[in-house]
Design a protein around this motif. Structure first.
Motif, PDB file in Angstrom:
ATOM      1  N   ILE A 112       0.838  -1.211   0.000  1.00  0.00           N
ATOM      2  CA  ILE A 112       0.000   0.000   0.000  1.00  0.00           C
ATOM      3  C   ILE A 112       0.870   1.257   0.000  1.00  0.00           C
ATOM      4  O   ILE A 112       0.613   2.228  -0.732  1.00  0.00           O
ATOM      5  N   GLY A 113       1.921   1.239   0.845  1.00  0.00           N
ATOM      6  CA  GLY A 113       2.796   2.408   0.943  1.00  0.00           C
ATOM      7  C   GLY A 113       3.536   2.693  -0.345  1.00  0.00           C
ATOM      8  O   GLY A 113       3.609   3.850  -0.789  1.00  0.00           O
ATOM      9  N   LEU A 114       4.074   1.647  -0.985  1.00  0.00           N
ATOM     10  CA  LEU A 114       4.807   1.858  -2.231  1.00  0.00           C
ATOM     11  C   LEU A 114       3.861   2.311  -3.344  1.00  0.00           C
ATOM     12  O   LEU A 114       4.222   3.180  -4.162  1.00  0.00           O
ATOM     13  N   ASN A 115       2.678   1.730  -3.390  1.00  0.00           N
ATOM     14  CA  ASN A 115       1.704   2.152  -4.395  1.00  0.00           C
ATOM     15  C   ASN A 115       1.389   3.643  -4.257  1.00  0.00           C
ATOM     16  O   ASN A 115       1.350   4.381  -5.252  1.00  0.00           O
ATOM     17  N   TRP A 116       1.202   4.089  -3.019  1.00  0.00           N
ATOM     18  CA  TRP A 116       0.868   5.501  -2.798  1.00  0.00           C
ATOM     19  C   TRP A 116       2.048   6.425  -3.115  1.00  0.00           C
ATOM     20  O   TRP A 116       1.878   7.493  -3.716  1.00  0.00           O
ATOM     21  N   VAL A 117       3.258   6.011  -2.708  1.00  0.00           N
ATOM     22  CA  VAL A 117       4.439   6.844  -2.937  1.00  0.00           C
ATOM     23  C   VAL A 117       4.709   6.975  -4.436  1.00  0.00           C
ATOM     24  O   VAL A 117       4.995   8.077  -4.934  1.00  0.00           O
ATOM     25  N   LEU A 118       4.617   5.885  -5.180  1.00  0.00           N
ATOM     26  CA  LEU A 118       4.881   5.940  -6.619  1.00  0.00           C
ATOM     27  C   LEU A 118       3.831   6.766  -7.356  1.00  0.00           C
ATOM     28  O   LEU A 118       4.153   7.510  -8.286  1.00  0.00           O
ATOM     29  N   ARG A 119       2.592   6.660  -6.932  1.00  0.00           N
ATOM     30  CA  ARG A 119       1.542   7.444  -7.590  1.00  0.00           C
ATOM     31  C   ARG A 119       1.636   8.930  -7.206  1.00  0.00           C
ATOM     32  O   ARG A 119       1.196   9.798  -7.966  1.00  0.00           O
ATOM     33  N   SER A 120       2.185   9.192  -6.037  1.00  0.00           N
ATOM     34  CA  SER A 120       2.295  10.592  -5.596  1.00  0.00           C
ATOM     35  C   SER A 120       3.322  11.376  -6.409  1.00  0.00           C
ATOM     36  O   SER A 120       3.327  12.616  -6.369  1.00  0.00           O
ATOM     37  N   PHE A 121       4.207  10.679  -7.118  1.00  0.00           N
ATOM     38  CA  PHE A 121       5.167  11.388  -7.963  1.00  0.00           C
ATOM     39  C   PHE A 121       4.468  12.136  -9.098  1.00  0.00           C
ATOM     40  O   PHE A 121       4.936  13.184  -9.538  1.00  0.00           O
ATOM     41  N   THR A 122       3.358  11.583  -9.587  1.00  0.00           N
ATOM     42  CA  THR A 122       2.731  12.139 -10.781  1.00  0.00           C
ATOM     43  C   THR A 122       1.276  12.552 -10.556  1.00  0.00           C
ATOM     44  O   THR A 122       0.554  12.796 -11.522  1.00  0.00           O
ATOM     45  N   ASN A 123       0.832  12.632  -9.316  1.00  0.00           N
ATOM     46  CA  ASN A 123      -0.575  12.987  -9.100  1.00  0.00           C
ATOM     47  C   ASN A 123      -0.822  14.490  -9.250  1.00  0.00           C
ATOM     48  O   ASN A 123      -1.963  14.932  -9.224  1.00  0.00           O
ATOM     49  N   LYS A 124       0.241  15.239  -9.402  1.00  0.00           N
ATOM     50  CA  LYS A 124       0.135  16.685  -9.678  1.00  0.00           C
ATOM     51  C   LYS A 124       1.096  17.062 -10.785  1.00  0.00           C
ATOM     52  O   LYS A 124       2.092  16.353 -11.014  1.00  0.00           O
ATOM     53  N   GLY A 154       6.140   5.248 -13.763  1.00  0.00           N
ATOM     54  CA  GLY A 154       4.975   5.568 -12.948  1.00  0.00           C
ATOM     55  C   GLY A 154       3.668   5.411 -13.688  1.00  0.00           C
ATOM     56  O   GLY A 154       2.589   5.587 -13.101  1.00  0.00           O
ATOM     57  N   ASP A 155       3.738   5.046 -14.985  1.00  0.00           N
ATOM     58  CA  ASP A 155       2.521   4.884 -15.779  1.00  0.00           C
ATOM     59  C   ASP A 155       1.923   3.495 -15.585  1.00  0.00           C
ATOM     60  O   ASP A 155       2.620   2.525 -15.257  1.00  0.00           O
ATOM     61  N   ALA A 156       0.614   3.392 -15.836  1.00  0.00           N
ATOM     62  CA  ALA A 156      -0.123   2.127 -15.800  1.00  0.00           C
ATOM     63  C   ALA A 156      -1.027   2.058 -17.023  1.00  0.00           C
ATOM     64  O   ALA A 156      -1.287   3.068 -17.686  1.00  0.00           O
ATOM     65  N   ILE A 157      -1.509   0.864 -17.331  1.00  0.00           N
ATOM     66  CA  ILE A 157      -2.430   0.730 -18.461  1.00  0.00           C
ATOM     67  C   ILE A 157      -3.706   1.538 -18.204  1.00  0.00           C
ATOM     68  O   ILE A 157      -4.271   2.141 -19.111  1.00  0.00           O
ATOM     69  N   HIS A 158      -4.117   1.542 -16.929  1.00  0.00           N
ATOM     70  CA  HIS A 158      -5.266   2.369 -16.547  1.00  0.00           C
ATOM     71  C   HIS A 158      -5.014   2.882 -15.125  1.00  0.00           C
ATOM     72  O   HIS A 158      -4.783   2.092 -14.210  1.00  0.00           O
ATOM     73  N   HIS A 159      -5.067   4.192 -14.965  1.00  0.00           N
ATOM     74  CA  HIS A 159      -4.866   4.798 -13.644  1.00  0.00           C
ATOM     75  C   HIS A 159      -6.213   4.829 -12.910  1.00  0.00           C
ATOM     76  O   HIS A 159      -6.924   5.834 -12.918  1.00  0.00           O
ATOM     77  N   ALA A 160      -6.551   3.722 -12.282  1.00  0.00           N
ATOM     78  CA  ALA A 160      -7.841   3.634 -11.584  1.00  0.00           C
ATOM     79  C   ALA A 160      -7.805   4.507 -10.342  1.00  0.00           C
ATOM     80  O   ALA A 160      -6.869   4.448  -9.538  1.00  0.00           O
ATOM     81  N   SER A 161      -8.832   5.323 -10.205  1.00  0.00           N
ATOM     82  CA  SER A 161      -8.909   6.207  -9.036  1.00  0.00           C
ATOM     83  C   SER A 161      -9.116   5.427  -7.745  1.00  0.00           C
ATOM     84  O   SER A 161      -8.752   5.890  -6.666  1.00  0.00           O
ATOM     85  N   VAL A 162      -9.678   4.207  -7.858  1.00  0.00           N
ATOM     86  CA  VAL A 162      -9.893   3.384  -6.662  1.00  0.00           C
ATOM     87  C   VAL A 162      -8.569   3.001  -6.031  1.00  0.00           C
ATOM     88  O   VAL A 162      -8.440   2.906  -4.799  1.00  0.00           O
ATOM     89  N   LEU A 163      -7.538   2.792  -6.859  1.00  0.00           N
ATOM     90  CA  LEU A 163      -6.223   2.401  -6.359  1.00  0.00           C
ATOM     91  C   LEU A 163      -5.299   3.602  -6.163  1.00  0.00           C
ATOM     92  O   LEU A 163      -4.096   3.425  -5.999  1.00  0.00           O
ATOM     93  N   GLY A 164      -5.845   4.791  -6.189  1.00  0.00           N
ATOM     94  CA  GLY A 164      -5.037   5.977  -5.959  1.00  0.00           C
ATOM     95  C   GLY A 164      -4.595   6.692  -7.210  1.00  0.00           C
ATOM     96  O   GLY A 164      -3.817   7.640  -7.149  1.00  0.00           O
ATOM     97  N   GLY A 165      -5.078   6.232  -8.360  1.00  0.00           N
ATOM     98  CA  GLY A 165      -4.702   6.880  -9.602  1.00  0.00           C
ATOM     99  C   GLY A 165      -5.525   8.130  -9.868  1.00  0.00           C
ATOM    100  O   GLY A 165      -6.455   8.466  -9.149  1.00  0.00           O
ATOM    101  N   THR A 166      -5.186   8.808 -10.959  1.00  0.00           N
ATOM    102  CA  THR A 166      -5.867  10.053 -11.322  1.00  0.00           C
ATOM    103  C   THR A 166      -6.890   9.864 -12.438  1.00  0.00           C
ATOM    104  O   THR A 166      -7.418  10.836 -12.972  1.00  0.00           O
TER     105      THR A 166
END
Length: 364
Positions: A112-124, A154-166
């Motif tokens: 959970i922590g790594l998922n959030w930290v990696l997504r936080s690089f590009t959430n803004k 930091g990219d994914a096939i789909h940035h699902a907002s449920v998993l912290g994506g944008t």
């Protein structure tokens, strides 16, 4: 809210990125991938002892699994009593049924922590992002500029907002990199679970429904979940999952081999002790040592000795031993031959006549 998870994960990732970024360059995607992999290895190294305890707990469960099965059969109609007896038996053997799940439970906060930290690089946008926990603006810029085969890690096939994506829909340009990682991570997850299940006896899984359920989940459901939901994971998170399962498979082989050697050494030591206590072939017994005899043979021999001693005693006293079959314990005489009996009768009659004749002559 979960900063107590995010900051430690971010700090370990920052340390390893500094190490590999110094060698390969801060913007190099390989440096970031190696940093994520060694973050995984660091966490798994910390959890090495709980993993060993888990393996030993599983081994103990296999040893007393037949006892658990007997308890289940005995109290099949009384589930409350059955649960109480099973808990009592587990406590006596020092086994915690949830101990086998502990390493997996400890990995969930890291994921959970790594998922959030990696997504936080590009959430803004980059111009609005000044820091990301332990990473400053230069660290954020380094992560955003790192590309693997033209795809940001930091990219994914789909940035699902449920998993912290944008959000933002599907990014199929990420699929050529993400799909092979998803397939490889799924296969490694299945192989790791299969290797672990091969160590568990069938009696142990039958006696422990929780263990059987967890075995099926890890062998089939988890690999399928990685294959399906991997499309919503960033590249860096797929690298974490892949390296985590690779470490687990290697660790299982090493730990299982070590425990097998320990058990083989214990068996050899016990055999040596038995051989040392056992008499050597051809060795004479020690003075005063009594041979070990079965109870029946000892009883029979003692009875024979008593009979012989009683017979010898009667012979030494000049008495004849009573013959078997006599109710009055008198010696039974055999039948005399008729010839000898006739001679004795005649001799007795002859003696009588001679006596009468002699007496008649005296009177005269």
């Amino acid at each position: 809210m979960l900063n107590f998870i995010y900051y430690p994960v971010s700090f370990i990732l920052w340390c390893w990125h500094k190490v590999f970024g110094f060698v390969l360059g801060d913007d190099n995607a390989i440096a970031w991938i190696l940093a994520i992999m060694f973050l995984t290895f660091t966490v798994r190294g910390i959890m090495f002892k709980p993993f060993v305890n888990q393996v030993r707990s599983m081994k103990k469960m296999q040893e007393f699994a037949p006892e658990l099965k007997r308890v289940q059969k005995k109290y099949a109609n009384d589930k409350q009593r059955q649960a109480a007896e099973m808990q009592k038996l587990q406590k006596e053997h020092g086994v915690n049924p949830l101990g086998s799940c502990l390493p997996m439970v400890l990995q969930i906060p890291v994921f959970i922590g790594l998922n959030w930290v990696l997504r936080s690089f590009t959430n803004k946008p980059l111009d609005q992002k000044t820091e990301n926990y332990f990473f400053d603006h230069a660290g954020v810029e380094s992560y955003v500029n790192a590309k693997l085969f033209g795809v940001n890690i930091g990219d994914a096939i789909h940035h699902a907002s449920v998993l912290g994506g944008t959000g933002g829909g599907w990014n199929w340009n990420v699929a050529p990199v993400a799909v092979p990682l998803m397939i490889l991570a799924s296969v490694l997850t299945h192989l790791t679970a299969r290797h672990s299940a091969a160590r568990q006896a069938a009696t142990a899984t039958e006696a422990q429904p929780q263990a059987a359920l967890m075995q099926k989940l890890t062998m089939y459901i988890f690999p399928l979940g990685v294959l399906v939901f991997g499309a919503f994971f960033p590249i860096g998170l797929l690298v974490y999952w892949l390296s985590n399962n690779g470490w687990t498979l290697m660790q299982q082989r090493l730990v299982y081999t070590r425990i097998d050697k320990e058990e083989a050494a214990k068996k050899a030591e016990a055999k040596e002790k038995r051989d040392a206590l056992a008499p050597k072939p051809g060795a004479k017994p020690k003075p005063g040592a009594k041979p070990v005899q079965p109870k029946n043979e000892t009883k029979t021999e003692s009875t024979d000795e008593e009979n012989e001693s009683s017979a010898n005693g009667q012979q030494s006293n000049g008495k004849r031993s009573p013959k078997a079959g006599s109710p009055h314990r008198f010696a039974q005489q055999g039948q005399r031959p008729q010839g000898s009996g006739g001679q004795r009768k005649k001799s007795a009659q002859g003696g009588k006549n001679s006596g009468q004749k002699g007496s008649g002559q005296k009177r005269r």
